[in-house]
Design a protein around this motif. Structure first.
Motif, PDB file in Angstrom:
ATOM      1  N   ILE A  64       0.789  -1.311   0.117  1.00 27.38           N
ATOM      2  CA  ILE A  64      -0.020  -0.146  -0.031  1.00 27.38           C
ATOM      3  C   ILE A  64       1.069   1.292  -0.071  1.00 27.38           C
ATOM      4  O   ILE A  64       1.406   1.656   0.979  1.00 27.38           O
ATOM      5  CB  ILE A  64      -0.901   0.149   1.272  1.00 27.38           C
ATOM      6  N   LEU A  65       0.748   2.037  -1.025  1.00 27.06           N
ATOM      7  CA  LEU A  65       1.816   3.110  -1.171  1.00 27.06           C
ATOM      8  C   LEU A  65       1.271   4.381  -0.479  1.00 27.06           C
ATOM      9  O   LEU A  65       1.915   5.288  -0.378  1.00 27.06           O
ATOM     10  CB  LEU A  65       1.878   3.465  -2.678  1.00 27.06           C
ATOM     11  N   GLY A  66      -0.087   4.577  -0.305  1.00 28.37           N
ATOM     12  CA  GLY A  66      -0.549   5.480   0.544  1.00 28.37           C
ATOM     13  C   GLY A  66      -2.064   5.292   0.809  1.00 28.37           C
ATOM     14  O   GLY A  66      -2.537   4.350   0.150  1.00 28.37           O
ATOM     15  N   ARG A  67      -2.693   6.006   1.719  1.00 25.17           N
ATOM     16  CA  ARG A  67      -3.908   5.994   2.031  1.00 25.17           C
ATOM     17  C   ARG A  67      -4.750   7.562   1.662  1.00 25.17           C
ATOM     18  O   ARG A  67      -5.343   8.156   2.809  1.00 25.17           O
ATOM     19  CB  ARG A  67      -4.300   5.517   3.393  1.00 25.17           C
ATOM     20  N   PRO A  68      -4.768   8.048   0.545  1.00 18.75           N
ATOM     21  CA  PRO A  68      -5.319   9.529   0.523  1.00 18.75           C
ATOM     22  C   PRO A  68      -6.674   9.223   0.537  1.00 18.75           C
ATOM     23  O   PRO A  68      -7.545   8.370   0.403  1.00 18.75           O
ATOM     24  CB  PRO A  68      -4.886   9.779  -1.077  1.00 18.75           C
ATOM     25  N   PRO A  75       0.020  -9.509  -6.510  1.00 19.78           N
ATOM     26  CA  PRO A  75      -0.704  -8.119  -6.561  1.00 19.78           C
ATOM     27  C   PRO A  75       0.393  -7.028  -6.668  1.00 19.78           C
ATOM     28  O   PRO A  75       1.300  -6.792  -6.334  1.00 19.78           O
ATOM     29  CB  PRO A  75      -1.395  -8.131  -5.369  1.00 19.78           C
ATOM     30  N   GLU A  76       0.060  -5.909  -7.824  1.00 18.96           N
ATOM     31  CA  GLU A  76       0.584  -4.883  -7.990  1.00 18.96           C
ATOM     32  C   GLU A  76       0.393  -3.983  -6.599  1.00 18.96           C
ATOM     33  O   GLU A  76      -0.546  -3.956  -6.136  1.00 18.96           O
ATOM     34  CB  GLU A  76       0.129  -4.160  -9.051  1.00 18.96           C
ATOM     35  N   PRO A  77       1.360  -3.033  -6.768  1.00 17.14           N
ATOM     36  CA  PRO A  77       1.160  -2.096  -5.351  1.00 17.14           C
ATOM     37  C   PRO A  77       0.012  -1.287  -5.953  1.00 17.14           C
ATOM     38  O   PRO A  77      -0.088  -1.050  -7.025  1.00 17.14           O
ATOM     39  CB  PRO A  77       2.923  -1.483  -5.212  1.00 17.14           C
ATOM     40  N   GLY A  78      -0.210  -0.148  -4.869  1.00 14.46           N
ATOM     41  CA  GLY A  78      -1.401   0.732  -5.157  1.00 14.46           C
ATOM     42  C   GLY A  78      -1.701   1.668  -3.948  1.00 14.46           C
ATOM     43  O   GLY A  78      -1.178   1.533  -2.775  1.00 14.46           O
ATOM     44  N   TYR A  79      -2.791   2.469  -4.133  1.00 16.25           N
ATOM     45  CA  TYR A  79      -3.295   3.366  -3.247  1.00 16.25           C
ATOM     46  C   TYR A  79      -4.711   3.061  -2.694  1.00 16.25           C
ATOM     47  O   TYR A  79      -5.427   2.538  -3.561  1.00 16.25           O
ATOM     48  CB  TYR A  79      -3.370   4.505  -3.968  1.00 16.25           C
ATOM     49  N   LEU A  80      -4.794   2.989  -1.508  1.00 21.03           N
ATOM     50  CA  LEU A  80      -6.236   2.487  -0.770  1.00 21.03           C
ATOM     51  C   LEU A  80      -6.892   3.884  -0.571  1.00 21.03           C
ATOM     52  O   LEU A  80      -6.542   4.469   0.545  1.00 21.03           O
ATOM     53  CB  LEU A  80      -6.079   1.670   0.366  1.00 21.03           C
ATOM     54  N   VAL A  81      -7.853   4.371  -1.323  1.00 20.20           N
ATOM     55  CA  VAL A  81      -8.320   5.660  -1.225  1.00 20.20           C
ATOM     56  C   VAL A  81      -9.497   5.570  -0.249  1.00 20.20           C
ATOM     57  O   VAL A  81     -10.160   4.635  -0.550  1.00 20.20           O
ATOM     58  CB  VAL A  81      -8.932   6.347  -2.681  1.00 20.20           C
ATOM     59  N   GLN A  82      -9.608   6.350   0.854  1.00 16.03           N
ATOM     60  CA  GLN A  82     -10.469   6.143   1.816  1.00 16.03           C
ATOM     61  C   GLN A  82     -11.759   6.979   1.523  1.00 16.03           C
ATOM     62  O   GLN A  82     -11.784   8.195   1.318  1.00 16.03           O
ATOM     63  CB  GLN A  82      -9.807   6.814   3.081  1.00 16.03           C
ATOM     64  N   LEU A  83     -12.831   6.376   1.841  1.00 19.28           N
ATOM     65  CA  LEU A  83     -14.225   7.020   1.661  1.00 19.28           C
ATOM     66  C   LEU A  83     -14.803   7.250   2.879  1.00 19.28           C
ATOM     67  O   LEU A  83     -15.960   8.054   2.734  1.00 19.28           O
ATOM     68  CB  LEU A  83     -15.025   5.810   0.630  1.00 19.28           C
ATOM     69  N   THR A  84     -14.708   6.935   3.884  1.00 19.84           N
ATOM     70  CA  THR A  84     -15.272   7.021   5.118  1.00 19.84           C
ATOM     71  C   THR A  84     -14.488   7.640   6.384  1.00 19.84           C
ATOM     72  O   THR A  84     -13.157   7.715   6.041  1.00 19.84           O
ATOM     73  CB  THR A  84     -15.499   5.565   5.684  1.00 19.84           C
ATOM     74  N   PRO A  85     -15.262   8.217   7.207  1.00 22.42           N
ATOM     75  CA  PRO A  85     -14.672   9.054   8.314  1.00 22.42           C
ATOM     76  C   PRO A  85     -13.672   8.212   8.934  1.00 22.42           C
ATOM     77  O   PRO A  85     -13.796   6.808   9.075  1.00 22.42           O
ATOM     78  CB  PRO A  85     -15.916   9.548   9.164  1.00 22.42           C
ATOM     79  N   THR A  86     -12.430   8.741   9.458  1.00 22.71           N
ATOM     80  CA  THR A  86     -11.729   8.143  10.388  1.00 22.71           C
ATOM     81  C   THR A  86     -11.656   8.585  11.529  1.00 22.71           C
ATOM     82  O   THR A  86     -11.771   9.699  11.755  1.00 22.71           O
ATOM     83  CB  THR A  86     -10.285   7.865   9.783  1.00 22.71           C
ATOM     84  N   VAL A  96     -11.632   2.700  -2.374  1.00 23.84           N
ATOM     85  CA  VAL A  96     -11.252   2.584  -3.693  1.00 23.84           C
ATOM     86  C   VAL A  96      -9.834   2.007  -3.676  1.00 23.84           C
ATOM     87  O   VAL A  96      -8.844   2.888  -3.377  1.00 23.84           O
ATOM     88  CB  VAL A  96     -11.605   3.703  -4.720  1.00 23.84           C
ATOM     89  N   TRP A  97      -9.454   0.841  -4.425  1.00 21.40           N
ATOM     90  CA  TRP A  97      -8.045   0.499  -4.548  1.00 21.40           C
ATOM     91  C   TRP A  97      -7.996   0.905  -6.136  1.00 21.40           C
ATOM     92  O   TRP A  97      -8.398   0.517  -7.071  1.00 21.40           O
ATOM     93  CB  TRP A  97      -8.157  -0.960  -4.580  1.00 21.40           C
ATOM     94  N   VAL A  98      -6.629   1.567  -6.032  1.00 24.12           N
ATOM     95  CA  VAL A  98      -5.993   1.810  -7.323  1.00 24.12           C
ATOM     96  C   VAL A  98      -4.716   1.431  -7.449  1.00 24.12           C
ATOM     97  O   VAL A  98      -3.693   1.854  -6.792  1.00 24.12           O
ATOM     98  CB  VAL A  98      -6.047   3.549  -7.707  1.00 24.12           C
ATOM     99  N   SER A  99      -4.539   0.555  -8.518  1.00 25.56           N
ATOM    100  CA  SER A  99      -3.280  -0.371  -8.821  1.00 25.56           C
ATOM    101  C   SER A  99      -2.252   0.776  -9.574  1.00 25.56           C
ATOM    102  O   SER A  99      -2.535   1.393 -10.235  1.00 25.56           O
ATOM    103  CB  SER A  99      -3.555  -1.577  -9.532  1.00 25.56           C
ATOM    104  N   SER A 100      -0.949   0.324  -9.306  1.00 25.48           N
ATOM    105  CA  SER A 100       0.033   1.369  -9.730  1.00 25.48           C
ATOM    106  C   SER A 100       0.660   0.543 -11.102  1.00 25.48           C
ATOM    107  O   SER A 100       1.424   0.997 -11.761  1.00 25.48           O
ATOM    108  CB  SER A 100       1.128   1.721  -8.885  1.00 25.48           C
ATOM    109  N   GLY A 101       0.029  -0.694 -11.514  1.00 26.47           N
ATOM    110  CA  GLY A 101       0.643  -1.270 -12.787  1.00 26.47           C
ATOM    111  C   GLY A 101      -0.468  -1.110 -13.631  1.00 26.47           C
ATOM    112  O   GLY A 101      -1.398  -0.343 -13.708  1.00 26.47           O
ATOM    113  N   THR A 102      -0.526  -2.066 -14.771  1.00 30.89           N
ATOM    114  CA  THR A 102      -1.263  -2.011 -15.849  1.00 30.89           C
ATOM    115  C   THR A 102      -2.546  -3.073 -15.392  1.00 30.89           C
ATOM    116  O   THR A 102      -3.400  -3.277 -16.396  1.00 30.89           O
ATOM    117  CB  THR A 102      -0.770  -2.263 -17.168  1.00 30.89           C
ATOM    118  N   SER A 103      -2.574  -3.454 -14.393  1.00 29.96           N
ATOM    119  CA  SER A 103      -3.499  -4.496 -14.072  1.00 29.96           C
ATOM    120  C   SER A 103      -3.455  -4.698 -12.718  1.00 29.96           C
ATOM    121  O   SER A 103      -2.619  -4.116 -11.706  1.00 29.96           O
ATOM    122  CB  SER A 103      -3.380  -5.986 -14.515  1.00 29.96           C
TER     123      SER A 103
END
Length: 232
Positions: A57-61, A220-231, A206-213
């Motif tokens: 997980i490269l980040g959690r924006p 699994p490719e690395p990626g970003y886990l975008v947060q949609l809920t309050p923390t 939302v998971w966004v992979s940093s690869g082409t798949s």
């Protein structure tokens, strides 16, 4: 929640996003894609829930917070690089009537109004993509994004991918080319993902992979886990 729209705004800073608070109970719904739900981290209380097991997980924006994807080998002279921002996730509403009308116009005949599968709702993920690399490059959310409800990940079905294409074509007609059409350095464009999740659920990440798949031969490719809920 099937009869009302839900728009998820950005919450907190990157520091506050280290702990995920689930907004609904874990579900047993299957993915809308033909291969079923993509496996994700098992524990819903884990901040990693929504990421493929073992993925870096490269980040959690949050929503509205940009992050940078480097596609391909980083030691090449000109790797493709994009600054991606999840602008909005909207659920429980019909697909944009203007997009549907434009798609019907393009084939020159009336088309059925898109409807989700029984017991499900549409969720539209809107992204803004900026080419921050050094050459023209192509990128699409279609194969590298999942919409997650706690630890269950949903991919686009073939029909959903067609609807996402209709969104890109509509905005292209308005002078805004999607990154799947190719973007030069410094150019930006909108992209979209269309997903179907159970009607009573709300997405959490939302998971966004940093690869082409989502996955490579090595896992699994690395990626970003975008947060949609309050923390907390």
């Amino acid at each position: 929640m099937s009869s009302r729209g839900s728009t998820f705004a950005a919450f907190g800073t990157a520091v506050a996003l280290l702990t995920l608070t689930a907004c609904s109970s874990a579900t047993t719904g299957t993915a809308s894609g033909p291969a079923g739900a993509v496996p994700v981290a098992v524990a819903t209380s884990s901040p990693d829930a929504g990421a493929p097991p073992g993925a870096e997980i490269l980040g959690r924006p949050g929503v509205g917070e940009p992050f940078t994807l480097t596609i391909g080998a980083t030691d090449t002279a000109r790797p493709d690089k994009f600054e991606v921002t999840v602008e909005e996730v909207r659920c429980g509403e019909p697909l944009d009537p203007a997009v549907v009308a434009h798609a019907a116009e393009s084939v020159g005949e009336p088309t059925p109004t898109p409807t989700p599968e029984g017991g499900k709702q549409y969720c539209v993920v809107a992204l803004e993509v900026l080419n921050v690399g050094r050459s023209e490059a192509i990128w699409s959310a279609g194969d590298v994004v999942t919409l997650n409800v706690d630890d269950t990940a949903y991919s686009q079905s073939l029909a959903d991918a067609d609807h996402a294409y209709d969104y890109r074509q509509y905005w292209y007609s308005k002078g805004k080319a999607a990154p799947s059409f190719g973007l030069n350095p410094g150019s930006t464009g909108p992209d979209f993902g269309i997903f179907q999740i159970p009607a009573d659920d709300e997405p959490t990440t939302v998971w966004v992979s940093s690869g082409t798949s989502l996955e490579s031969f090595d896992g699994p490719e690395p990626g970003y886990l975008v947060q949609l809920t309050p923390t907390d």
